[in-house]
Design a protein around this motif. Sequence first.
Motif, PDB file in Angstrom:
ATOM      1  N   UNK A  70    -123.841  64.477  36.028  1.00  0.00           N
ATOM      2  CA  UNK A  70    -123.716  64.983  34.655  1.00  0.00           C
ATOM      3  C   UNK A  70    -125.089  65.343  34.091  1.00  0.00           C
ATOM      4  N   UNK A  71    -125.095  66.270  33.187  1.00  0.00           N
ATOM      5  CA  UNK A  71    -126.324  66.695  32.525  1.00  0.00           C
ATOM      6  C   UNK A  71    -126.841  65.558  31.648  1.00  0.00           C
ATOM      7  N   UNK A  72    -128.128  65.302  31.682  1.00  0.00           N
ATOM      8  CA  UNK A  72    -128.687  64.186  30.909  1.00  0.00           C
ATOM      9  C   UNK A  72    -128.761  64.472  29.416  1.00  0.00           C
ATOM     10  N   UNK A  73    -128.480  65.708  29.005  1.00  0.00           N
ATOM     11  CA  UNK A  73    -128.521  66.049  27.585  1.00  0.00           C
ATOM     12  C   UNK A  73    -127.122  66.089  26.969  1.00  0.00           C
ATOM     13  N   UNK A  74    -126.143  65.481  27.609  1.00  0.00           N
ATOM     14  CA  UNK A  74    -124.764  65.512  27.118  1.00  0.00           C
ATOM     15  C   UNK A  74    -124.301  64.141  26.642  1.00  0.00           C
ATOM     16  N   UNK A  75    -125.199  63.324  26.174  1.00  0.00           N
ATOM     17  CA  UNK A  75    -124.819  61.962  25.838  1.00  0.00           C
ATOM     18  C   UNK A  75    -124.186  61.843  24.459  1.00  0.00           C
ATOM     19  N   UNK A  76    -123.341  60.835  24.332  1.00  0.00           N
ATOM     20  CA  UNK A  76    -122.728  60.442  23.069  1.00  0.00           C
ATOM     21  C   UNK A  76    -123.072  58.972  22.894  1.00  0.00           C
ATOM     22  N   UNK A  77    -123.653  58.624  21.755  1.00  0.00           N
ATOM     23  CA  UNK A  77    -124.071  57.251  21.497  1.00  0.00           C
ATOM     24  C   UNK A  77    -123.145  56.592  20.489  1.00  0.00           C
ATOM     25  N   UNK A  78    -122.714  55.390  20.789  1.00  0.00           N
ATOM     26  CA  UNK A  78    -121.854  54.633  19.892  1.00  0.00           C
ATOM     27  C   UNK A  78    -122.530  54.333  18.568  1.00  0.00           C
ATOM     28  N   UNK A  79    -123.801  54.037  18.599  1.00  0.00           N
ATOM     29  CA  UNK A  79    -124.534  53.720  17.370  1.00  0.00           C
ATOM     30  C   UNK A  79    -124.603  54.943  16.436  1.00  0.00           C
ATOM     31  N   UNK A  80    -124.718  56.143  17.008  1.00  0.00           N
ATOM     32  CA  UNK A  80    -124.753  57.366  16.196  1.00  0.00           C
ATOM     33  C   UNK A  80    -123.416  57.582  15.489  1.00  0.00           C
ATOM     34  N   UNK A  81    -122.329  57.295  16.182  1.00  0.00           N
ATOM     35  CA  UNK A  81    -121.004  57.412  15.571  1.00  0.00           C
ATOM     36  C   UNK A  81    -120.876  56.416  14.426  1.00  0.00           C
ATOM     37  N   UNK A  82    -121.290  55.181  14.675  1.00  0.00           N
ATOM     38  CA  UNK A  82    -121.211  54.142  13.648  1.00  0.00           C
ATOM     39  C   UNK A  82    -122.054  54.519  12.421  1.00  0.00           C
ATOM     40  N   UNK A  83    -123.262  55.015  12.651  1.00  0.00           N
ATOM     41  CA  UNK A  83    -124.152  55.413  11.563  1.00  0.00           C
ATOM     42  C   UNK A  83    -123.545  56.560  10.751  1.00  0.00           C
ATOM     43  N   UNK A  84    -122.963  57.530  11.433  1.00  0.00           N
ATOM     44  CA  UNK A  84    -122.345  58.668  10.739  1.00  0.00           C
ATOM     45  C   UNK A  84    -121.170  58.218   9.880  1.00  0.00           C
ATOM     46  N   UNK A  85    -120.360  57.320  10.411  1.00  0.00           N
ATOM     47  CA  UNK A  85    -119.230  56.815   9.632  1.00  0.00           C
ATOM     48  C   UNK A  85    -119.703  56.009   8.422  1.00  0.00           C
ATOM     49  N   UNK A  86    -120.758  55.230   8.596  1.00  0.00           N
ATOM     50  CA  UNK A  86    -121.314  54.466   7.475  1.00  0.00           C
ATOM     51  C   UNK A  86    -121.878  55.405   6.404  1.00  0.00           C
ATOM     52  N   UNK A  87    -122.556  56.467   6.824  1.00  0.00           N
ATOM     53  CA  UNK A  87    -123.103  57.441   5.877  1.00  0.00           C
ATOM     54  C   UNK A  87    -121.971  58.129   5.114  1.00  0.00           C
ATOM     55  N   UNK A  88    -120.902  58.461   5.816  1.00  0.00           N
ATOM     56  CA  UNK A  88    -119.750  59.092   5.201  1.00  0.00           C
ATOM     57  C   UNK A  88    -119.131  58.164   4.148  1.00  0.00           C
ATOM     58  N   UNK A  89    -118.988  56.888   4.500  1.00  0.00           N
ATOM     59  CA  UNK A  89    -118.420  55.903   3.575  1.00  0.00           C
ATOM     60  C   UNK A  89    -119.306  55.740   2.344  1.00  0.00           C
ATOM     61  N   UNK A  90    -120.613  55.727   2.544  1.00  0.00           N
ATOM     62  CA  UNK A  90    -121.552  55.587   1.427  1.00  0.00           C
ATOM     63  C   UNK A  90    -121.453  56.787   0.480  1.00  0.00           C
ATOM     64  N   UNK A  91    -121.404  57.991   1.045  1.00  0.00           N
ATOM     65  CA  UNK A  91    -121.303  59.190   0.217  1.00  0.00           C
ATOM     66  C   UNK A  91    -119.974  59.249  -0.518  1.00  0.00           C
ATOM     67  N   UNK A  92    -118.908  58.793   0.130  1.00  0.00           N
ATOM     68  CA  UNK A  92    -117.598  58.755  -0.523  1.00  0.00           C
ATOM     69  C   UNK A  92    -117.605  57.749  -1.660  1.00  0.00           C
ATOM     70  N   UNK A  93    -118.268  56.633  -1.440  1.00  0.00           N
ATOM     71  CA  UNK A  93    -118.420  55.610  -2.476  1.00  0.00           C
ATOM     72  C   UNK A  93    -119.195  56.170  -3.673  1.00  0.00           C
ATOM     73  N   UNK A  94    -120.274  56.913  -3.406  1.00  0.00           N
ATOM     74  CA  UNK A  94    -121.066  57.529  -4.481  1.00  0.00           C
ATOM     75  C   UNK A  94    -120.252  58.572  -5.241  1.00  0.00           C
TER      76      UNK A  94
END
Length: 173
Positions: free
Chosen positions: A9-33
Amino acid sequence: MGTKIESSANKYTFVWGRAIKTSKERMAKQLDELWDYTQKLAEEELADESKPDFKEIDREKVTHTIEKIDKALEGKPVSKKVKQKLNYAKKSWPAKLDEYAEKEAIMGETRNSYSKTDHGATFMRMKEDHMLNGQLKPAYNWQISTSDQFILNYSIHQKPYRHTYLKTTLRTL
């Protein structure tokens, strides 16, 4: 004994669990605001509504909350920035949450990364190459157990270290 085998597999095709978690947290924060802003501007419309809990965020909750906010702000003098954020949230966030759920399902609960082109491969720190760069690459962990130079058992894992499996296997033999 074991080694890491690099995936094709190409080394530039990664998906990180922490990035998903961070994005969801940012979304929740913006929705809260957005909810807080709406509550200040339209107290009467949201007087009987309790503030949603955004610790666990999913498509239905986001869609429902955005609809409530949109309805409460209807006809009110809302800043251009808030209108843009609300329109972006309405168009993008439900689809993004579906995408995140799909990625989390592929990743499972035990891994923290995977390759988009080889879902079984996990990103592992490989041995240094000739330029002395220890790089993260999609790979598998291959473990073998031997006795008197005969291979007794082998296994392929998605985690970088799997010593407990070998100890258990050797005890049963």
